[in-house]
Enzyme design. Structure first.
Site, short mmCIF file in Angstrom:
data_model
loop_
_atom_site.label_atom_id
_atom_site.label_comp_id
_atom_site.label_asym_id
_atom_site.label_seq_id
_atom_site.Cartn_x
_atom_site.Cartn_y
_atom_site.Cartn_z
N TRP A 199 -0.18 44.80 -2.01
CA TRP A 199 -0.62 43.42 -1.91
C TRP A 199 -0.63 42.79 -3.28
O TRP A 199 -0.60 43.48 -4.30
CB TRP A 199 -1.95 43.28 -1.16
CG TRP A 199 -3.13 44.10 -1.64
CD1 TRP A 199 -3.14 45.01 -2.65
CD2 TRP A 199 -4.45 44.08 -1.12
NE1 TRP A 199 -4.39 45.55 -2.79
CE2 TRP A 199 -5.23 45.00 -1.86
CE3 TRP A 199 -5.07 43.37 -0.09
CZ2 TRP A 199 -6.58 45.23 -1.60
CZ3 TRP A 199 -6.43 43.60 0.15
CH2 TRP A 199 -7.16 44.53 -0.59
N HIS A 223 0.77 21.76 -3.71
CA HIS A 223 1.96 21.02 -3.28
C HIS A 223 3.23 21.69 -3.83
O HIS A 223 3.96 21.11 -4.61
CB HIS A 223 1.85 19.55 -3.70
CG HIS A 223 0.66 18.87 -3.08
ND1 HIS A 223 0.78 17.90 -2.10
CD2 HIS A 223 -0.67 19.06 -3.26
CE1 HIS A 223 -0.44 17.51 -1.73
NE2 HIS A 223 -1.33 18.20 -2.42
N HIS A 281 5.68 22.06 1.97
CA HIS A 281 4.22 21.90 1.99
C HIS A 281 3.79 20.67 2.76
O HIS A 281 4.61 19.80 3.09
CB HIS A 281 3.66 21.89 0.57
CG HIS A 281 3.95 20.63 -0.19
ND1 HIS A 281 5.08 20.47 -0.95
CD2 HIS A 281 3.25 19.47 -0.32
CE1 HIS A 281 5.06 19.27 -1.52
NE2 HIS A 281 3.97 18.63 -1.14
N ASP A 292 1.09 17.44 3.09
CA ASP A 292 0.24 16.50 2.37
C ASP A 292 -0.85 15.99 3.32
O ASP A 292 -0.54 15.38 4.36
CB ASP A 292 1.03 15.27 1.90
CG ASP A 292 2.02 15.56 0.79
OD1 ASP A 292 1.98 16.65 0.20
OD2 ASP A 292 2.85 14.66 0.51
N HIS A 297 -4.95 13.60 -0.26
CA HIS A 297 -4.07 13.77 -1.43
C HIS A 297 -3.95 12.46 -2.21
O HIS A 297 -3.79 12.48 -3.42
CB HIS A 297 -2.69 14.23 -0.95
CG HIS A 297 -1.67 14.40 -2.03
ND1 HIS A 297 -1.94 15.01 -3.23
CD2 HIS A 297 -0.36 14.04 -2.08
CE1 HIS A 297 -0.84 15.02 -3.98
NE2 HIS A 297 0.12 14.43 -3.32
N HIS A 357 3.28 7.63 0.01
CA HIS A 357 1.96 8.24 -0.17
C HIS A 357 0.86 7.20 0.02
O HIS A 357 -0.14 7.45 0.70
CB HIS A 357 1.86 8.85 -1.57
CG HIS A 357 2.61 10.13 -1.74
ND1 HIS A 357 3.97 10.17 -1.96
CD2 HIS A 357 2.20 11.42 -1.70
CE1 HIS A 357 4.35 11.44 -2.07
NE2 HIS A 357 3.31 12.22 -1.91
MN MN Z 1 2.75 16.84 -1.75
#
Ligand code: MN
Length: 258
Positions: free
Chosen positions: A62, A70, A74, A76, A80, A208
């Site tokens: 491991w 990010h 990924h 959002d 964010h 965004h």
């Molecule tokens: Mn992002």
């Protein structure tokens, strides 16, 4: 319901439904978005072995991992962005699980993006798509196919020139239209949901700003969008349940017919 789920199980087993992986491999080579040096950078992926069937752990392997939220393919979350910071259920641990699954509407601009890396999705492209495939339903993931994920090197993928990055994305007016359709979120093949030039748009980073301000989600660095039909796929995008998390690497799966 049992019947529906049994039918789904049978369809998966028989290949009537295919699982398409929309996720890029996540590792030290995964490209990370660059910001102007006045801002703090987000670290890429690194890992360190804890044990590898050795004296530190004779029967187990491991590692620890270290990365910005990010990084790579990924998710959002609304928190964010500053526009989404006060919304309810805006963090990874509070988003209802039901909202991690939705139908996909795939808008294909890969030819336009190949001809112009700064190509912007406009409302007329969305309306033309709707004229052909029907109105984008509320709760849909709208995925922008650019084939950008097929760029082989980080340099080609990020496509940064002396004046900054050049990658396709949505125009403010297109984002407004998607928000008006009450989409679940917007997904792209590029490193972020906004265009490379979007830092100079008004407002900056309109995807965004508007999407997260409306409680919508983002998916970045997707791949295999060329394997999805314009409609009819179901996307499952379940990020880590990080407390107060703004985003996380995510394994994005699409169930597609045939
Ligand atoms: Mn992002």
């Amino acid at each position: 319901m049992t019947t529906i789920l049994a039918q789904l199980t049978d369809a998966l087993a028989s290949g009537q439904i295919t699982v398409v992986d929309l996720t890029q491999p996540l590792g030290p080579q995964t490209p990370v978005i660059g910001l102007p040096p006045i801002f703090a950078p987000s670290p890429g992926f690194s890992s360190e072995v804890i044990s590898h069937y050795d004296e530190k752990g004779p029967a187990w392997y491991w590692s620890t991992i270290h990365l910005g939220e990010h990084t790579g393919t990924h998710f959002d979350a609304p928190v964010h962005w500053i526009t989404g910071k006060d919304l309810p259920d805006n963090t990874l641990d509070t988003i209802p699980a039901r909202r991690l699954i939705g139908p996909a509407c795939v808008i294909d601009i890969h030819r336009e993006a190949a001809a112009d890396p700064d190509f912007l999705l406009m409302p007329e492209h969305i309306l033309a798509w709707e004229a052909e495939y029907g109105r984008i339903p509320a709760g849909a993931w709208v995925l922008l196919r650019t084939d950008w994920s097929q760029r082989q090197t980080a340099e080609e993928f990020l496509n940064v020139g002396p004046d900054g990055p050049h990658t396709p994305g949505p125009h403010l007016s297109a984002v407004e239209l998607l928000v008006s359709r009450d989409v679940l979120g917007f997904g792209v093949e590029t490193v972020g949901t906004d265009a490379g030039r979007a830092g100079m748009f008004e407002p900056p980073f309109p995807c965004h700003t508007l999407m997260h301000g409306a409680g919508k989600y983002g998916l970045a660095s997707l791949c295999n969008l060329d394997r999805l039909p314009p409609t009819g796929a179901l996307v499952i995008a379940a990020p880590l349940k990080i407390v107060d998390g703004s985003g996380s690497p995510v394994r994005v799966l699409a169930l597609t017919p045939g």
